[in-house]
Design a protein around this motif. Sequence first.
Motif, short mmCIF file in Angstrom:
data_model
loop_
_atom_site.label_atom_id
_atom_site.label_comp_id
_atom_site.label_asym_id
_atom_site.label_seq_id
_atom_site.Cartn_x
_atom_site.Cartn_y
_atom_site.Cartn_z
N ARG A 14 0.84 -1.21 0.00
CA ARG A 14 0.00 0.00 0.00
C ARG A 14 0.87 1.25 0.00
NH1 ARG A 14 -3.45 3.51 -0.70
NH2 ARG A 14 -2.98 2.62 -2.71
N LEU A 18 1.55 4.53 -3.16
CA LEU A 18 1.31 5.96 -2.94
C LEU A 18 2.20 6.81 -3.84
CD1 LEU A 18 1.09 6.12 0.97
CD2 LEU A 18 -0.79 6.00 -0.68
N SER A 54 -5.89 2.65 6.93
CA SER A 54 -5.14 3.86 7.27
C SER A 54 -3.66 3.52 7.32
CB SER A 54 -5.59 4.43 8.61
OG SER A 54 -4.81 5.57 8.97
N SER A 382 0.12 10.59 5.41
CA SER A 382 -1.09 9.91 5.86
C SER A 382 -1.92 9.55 4.65
CB SER A 382 -1.91 10.80 6.80
OG SER A 382 -3.20 10.24 7.01
N TRP A 383 -2.34 8.29 4.59
CA TRP A 383 -3.33 7.87 3.61
C TRP A 383 -4.40 7.08 4.35
CZ3 TRP A 383 -5.50 3.23 2.58
CH2 TRP A 383 -6.37 3.18 1.49
N CYS A 384 -5.66 7.37 4.06
CA CYS A 384 -6.74 6.57 4.66
C CYS A 384 -7.83 6.38 3.63
CB CYS A 384 -7.28 7.22 5.93
SG CYS A 384 -7.86 8.91 5.76
N ASN A 385 -8.63 5.37 3.83
CA ASN A 385 -9.64 4.98 2.86
C ASN A 385 -10.90 5.83 3.02
OD1 ASN A 385 -11.06 3.65 0.89
ND2 ASN A 385 -11.51 1.84 2.13
N PRO A 390 -7.94 11.55 0.45
CA PRO A 390 -7.38 10.45 1.25
C PRO A 390 -5.91 10.65 1.63
CG PRO A 390 -7.62 9.80 -1.04
CD PRO A 390 -8.30 11.12 -0.91
N LEU A 391 -5.18 11.44 0.84
CA LEU A 391 -3.75 11.63 1.08
C LEU A 391 -3.48 12.97 1.76
CD1 LEU A 391 -0.99 10.23 0.49
CD2 LEU A 391 -0.85 11.68 -1.55
N ASP A 392 -2.66 12.94 2.79
CA ASP A 392 -2.31 14.16 3.53
C ASP A 392 -0.82 14.07 3.88
OD1 ASP A 392 -3.25 16.62 5.03
OD2 ASP A 392 -2.39 15.50 6.69
#
Length: 485
Positions: A14, A18, A54, A382-385, A390-392
């Motif tokens: 995952r 990115l 996450s 940070s990536w979360c679903n 979703p990307l920070d």
Amino acid sequence: MWTADEIAKLCYERFHELPRRGKPEPGREWTLLAAVVKLTQHVNTGKVEKEVVSLGTGTKCIGHTAMSSNGDVLNDSHAEVIARRGCIRYLTQELNRAVCGQHSLVFCQADQQGKWRLQPGVSFLFFTSHTPCGDASIIPMTNSQSQPCPPVRPVKPPEGTDEGIDRGGNLKRKAKEPSDGRNIKLPRLEEQETEEKKPKNRGDTKQPESSTSNTDESEDPPQSDVAETPAESPQVPDVHRTGAKCVPGGPADLLHPGAGYHSAGALRVKPGRGEPTLSLSCSDKLARWGVLGFQGALLSHYLRDALYFGAVVVGKCPYSREVMRRAVVTRCSHVSDLPAGFLLCPPALLQSGLEFPCSQAQTELQHQAGQGRISPCGAAISWCNVTEQPLDVTANGYKHGVTKKALGTAKARSLLCKVELFHSFLSLVSATDPSLLPNSLRGKELHSYWDYKQASQSYQQAWQQLRDQAFPLWPRSDRGLLLFH
């Protein structure tokens, strides 16, 4: 059903998918990775679906003087904290779907007014590529790998410079370091050399904590593999050091040579850039989540039961299962009289044999002459679903790439900072039909972030029990930093 290696591989893949932004410069920068994985076991087939919901990277913390009363600065950017805060974004979205009558893959209605519970077969586990900083990292030393969160020192910027936050704020790498120009937007930081590259005293005769053991099979799922640690010599001369410092008012590190350097079991705060931080170590936070859950005070309004990680999986790195158990489980194992919905829920402790490709050890292997000194990456990913943004990517507590002129505006905020998570929660409350609001949110004048946290009474009662019985020295949050709207 699943193994520790499968979880590690899933998380590394995952990360690999990115975008490049915020990732370490190969061969020169390293970082740590953490993730929350959702497991869904299907009743009919017994098959378990694994999904990273996450993911976070990062190794930095801001000093206490940089904290904001507006809640718009990300105080702690260690990978474990980033992954958990990204999971809060994910859970908030799923609750929003549930209260709006849409199907949620995570939550279904509970038997209490305005409360929700996990769907049958759904659980979560936590992955971290490296032993968490703080108490869990004080382990017998068997090689030259260094600590997960080294202290750093401040570097004064040239007069008149206006480096963006993407270049480390007021921190700048020495000009003599060469650069190939591939990552000019990454924060440029100068790190203090770690002191623990090699044991300083080989004559210490104290017996340290024993290494990883697999004798207690009853506590781990039979399908999970725990990587074996090579047998150690009868006496280990030193332990891995942690940059996290003991909290004031409690036992201090003895600083004795070798295995007597640290005081085991102590609460610790993370090192900052030349000044103390107020961020507790990741070992301490994992221990706290094991009692209070990882959902936090705000989402506790909506949940019948706290959410706990069923397992904590650590990637290939210096590791001791006994020390990990002490840090994450044993320190809280005597806590009692918790309110309904909270319980002691010790996770299974597993280790994978797969190493994170961007770890410090792997970066040292890839390092080439002329790349400059190896150092931790200054950015946090940070990536979360979630469906929106979703990307920070952040640096020094702010969104990566912003200029100083944008500081204090919404453009500079990380999506994980307190005020952004609070506003997401308020959107959840607004989306909830008044007849379906939890009782803890009814008939009260609630305005600030502090108000909503304090109104989560069961969570606050559980937190008080944890403080009184296990962590009386845990620093209390400054109320003045939590009164934002």
